[in-house]
Design an enzyme around this catalytic site. Structure first.
Site, short mmCIF file in Angstrom:
data_model
loop_
_atom_site.label_atom_id
_atom_site.label_comp_id
_atom_site.label_asym_id
_atom_site.label_seq_id
_atom_site.Cartn_x
_atom_site.Cartn_y
_atom_site.Cartn_z
N ASP A 99 -19.63 -66.43 -18.12
CA ASP A 99 -20.38 -65.48 -17.29
C ASP A 99 -21.85 -65.80 -17.39
O ASP A 99 -22.23 -66.69 -18.11
CB ASP A 99 -20.18 -64.06 -17.81
CG ASP A 99 -18.82 -63.51 -17.47
OD1 ASP A 99 -18.38 -62.61 -18.17
OD2 ASP A 99 -18.21 -63.99 -16.50
N MET A 143 -25.35 -51.18 -18.89
CA MET A 143 -25.27 -51.22 -17.42
C MET A 143 -25.80 -49.91 -16.83
O MET A 143 -25.26 -49.39 -15.85
CB MET A 143 -23.81 -51.45 -16.95
CG MET A 143 -23.20 -52.72 -17.46
SD MET A 143 -21.47 -52.90 -17.01
CE MET A 143 -20.67 -51.92 -18.27
N LYS A 161 -20.56 -62.78 -12.74
CA LYS A 161 -20.69 -61.70 -11.76
C LYS A 161 -22.08 -61.13 -11.86
O LYS A 161 -22.63 -61.03 -12.94
CB LYS A 161 -19.71 -60.56 -12.07
CG LYS A 161 -18.28 -60.96 -12.13
CD LYS A 161 -17.46 -59.70 -12.34
CE LYS A 161 -16.13 -59.98 -12.96
NZ LYS A 161 -16.16 -60.28 -14.36
N1 SAH Z 1 -19.58 -57.01 -23.86
C1 SAH Z 1 -21.01 -56.84 -23.76
C2 SAH Z 1 -21.39 -55.82 -22.73
C3 SAH Z 1 -20.98 -56.18 -21.32
S1 SAH Z 1 -21.62 -55.06 -20.13
C4 SAH Z 1 -21.57 -56.49 -25.14
O1 SAH Z 1 -20.80 -56.21 -26.08
O2 SAH Z 1 -22.79 -56.57 -25.29
C5 SAH Z 1 -23.14 -55.87 -19.69
C6 SAH Z 1 -24.31 -55.02 -20.15
O3 SAH Z 1 -24.61 -55.29 -21.50
C7 SAH Z 1 -25.62 -55.27 -19.42
O4 SAH Z 1 -25.68 -54.62 -18.17
C8 SAH Z 1 -26.59 -54.67 -20.40
O5 SAH Z 1 -26.55 -53.25 -20.35
C9 SAH Z 1 -25.99 -55.09 -21.72
N2 SAH Z 1 -26.59 -56.34 -22.24
C10 SAH Z 1 -25.94 -57.45 -22.62
N3 SAH Z 1 -26.79 -58.36 -23.11
C11 SAH Z 1 -28.03 -57.82 -23.06
C12 SAH Z 1 -29.32 -58.26 -23.42
N4 SAH Z 1 -29.53 -59.46 -23.96
N5 SAH Z 1 -30.38 -57.43 -23.22
C13 SAH Z 1 -30.19 -56.21 -22.70
N6 SAH Z 1 -28.99 -55.73 -22.33
C14 SAH Z 1 -27.91 -56.53 -22.50
#
Ligand code: SAH
Length: 328
Positions: free
Chosen positions: A110, A243, A132
């Protein structure tokens, strides 16, 4: 160069050397080996496929003064690993996750993972972008699962690399179920979730003694229902939203309606761990206007811990400053 060993055992070596633009010949079983081929190569990579018939090859290399290096057989294929890539930087990917990538024949990835380093992390693997963007789905979830399973059935060792942890809003559960239904062995490698690490990158602890002894991780993908908002407001701990930029107005309004204090501190941490990390801090009644220019990926933190982070040396500014310095 020449790579010896069965096609299955040698597949990773062949791909890696071809990706490095080497002129690769292969011999897949001792019966097909002719010493004359050694006159045409500078290097032999002997992949240990367990066949004792390769013993004369070593001798022949010596006689022809051809350099011989040995390599372990590629791990068996027909396997899928869901790997948590962590919040961005490659050094926040686990050691186990790195191992899975190193052995991968195919990687589905992704856009939120350590993509810049993927070619090094998975040398020679076929890299397939199924990324996505919110509201825009180039490859549907069903299609991704079908492709992964088809690839594993062809004998590949497949890695599905995910941002953060595969089981935190990562559809890991669905993918494991799809693999099980298709009879493909699957393993899940946990990752550092943005839910905890991104607030931390801005100096905000999700729990803090005497301040917050619980935290709830919420998806802001769709607005919460009124009963959910009431429960959330009533819990009294830290609220972490992933998100959540698109639905921030509904969330903050709902929490205010449900009785959360207007001056409850809120932080929006965008692009955590990147040189463009930015933290916006306000309170529940003002965060929507303060964060009007914020965009995903971002983690929203609602709770007293935001103030704790600030009090403990204004670490969020320090963290953002470090990010800015890296950038310049
Ligand atoms: N599985 C992932 C989350 C997936 S949903 C986890 O455990 O982190 C995707 C969301 O994760 C993004 O919209 C944001 O809210 C958050 N996210 C992931 N990486 C990020 C980053 N480096 N900085 C800020 N938000 C992040």
């Amino acid at each position: 160069m020449l790579i010896t060993g069965s096609a299955v055992a040698a597949r990773r070596a062949v791909r890696r050397y071809r990706a490095a633009a080497a002129d690769v010949r292969t011999v897949d079983c001792p019966a097909n080996f002719r010493t004359s081929v050694l006159d045409e190569v500078l290097l032999v990579v002997a992949v240990d496929d367990g066949d004792p018939g390769w013993a004369p090859l070593v001798q022949a290399c010596r006689l022809h003064s051809v350099l011989l290096v040995r390599e372990q057989a590629a791990s068996p294929g027909r396997h899928i690993a869901l790997v948590g890539g962590g919040p961005g930087p490659a050094d926040l990917l686990t050691v186990r996750g790195r191992g899975a990538l190193r052995e991968a024949d195919v990687v589905f990835y992704d856009r939120l993972e350590p993509v810049a380093d993927l070619a090094q992390l998975a040398p020679g693997a076929q890299l397939i972008d199924v990324g996505k963007t919110p509201g825009h789905h180039p490859v549907s979830q069903t299609e991704i699962q079908a492709q992964m399973i088809a690839s594993a059935r062809m004998g590949n060792r497949v890695v599905r690399l995910k941002g953060g942890d595969p089981y935190v809003f990562g559809r890991g559960g669905e993918e494991v179920a799809a693999c099980a239904e298709a009879g493909i062995p699957v393993t899940v490698v946990p990752g550092v979730s943005s839910a905890i690490s991104v607030p931390g990158a801005a100096g905000i602890p999700v729990t803090h003694r005497t301040v917050s002894h619980l935290f709830t991780v919420v998806s802001g993908h769709a607005p919460l229902t009124d009963p959910e908002l009431e429960h959330l407001a009533g819990l009294g701990g830290t609220i972490v939203v992933l998100m959540g930029i698109g639905t921030l107005p509904q969330l903050t309004n709902g929490l205010l309606q449900a009785g959360l204090r207007r001056d409850m501190p809120v932080a929006v941490v965008e692009r955590g761990f990147s040189p463009h990390q930015r933290t916006t801090i306000s309170d529940l009644s003002n965060i929507v206007s303060a964060a009007s220019k914020c965009s995903n990926p971002a983690v929203v933190v609602i709770g007293e811990v935001v103030a704790v982070g600030r009090a403990a040396g204004v670490q969020s500014e320090i963290a953002d400053l470090t990010a800015a310095m890296l950038r310049s």
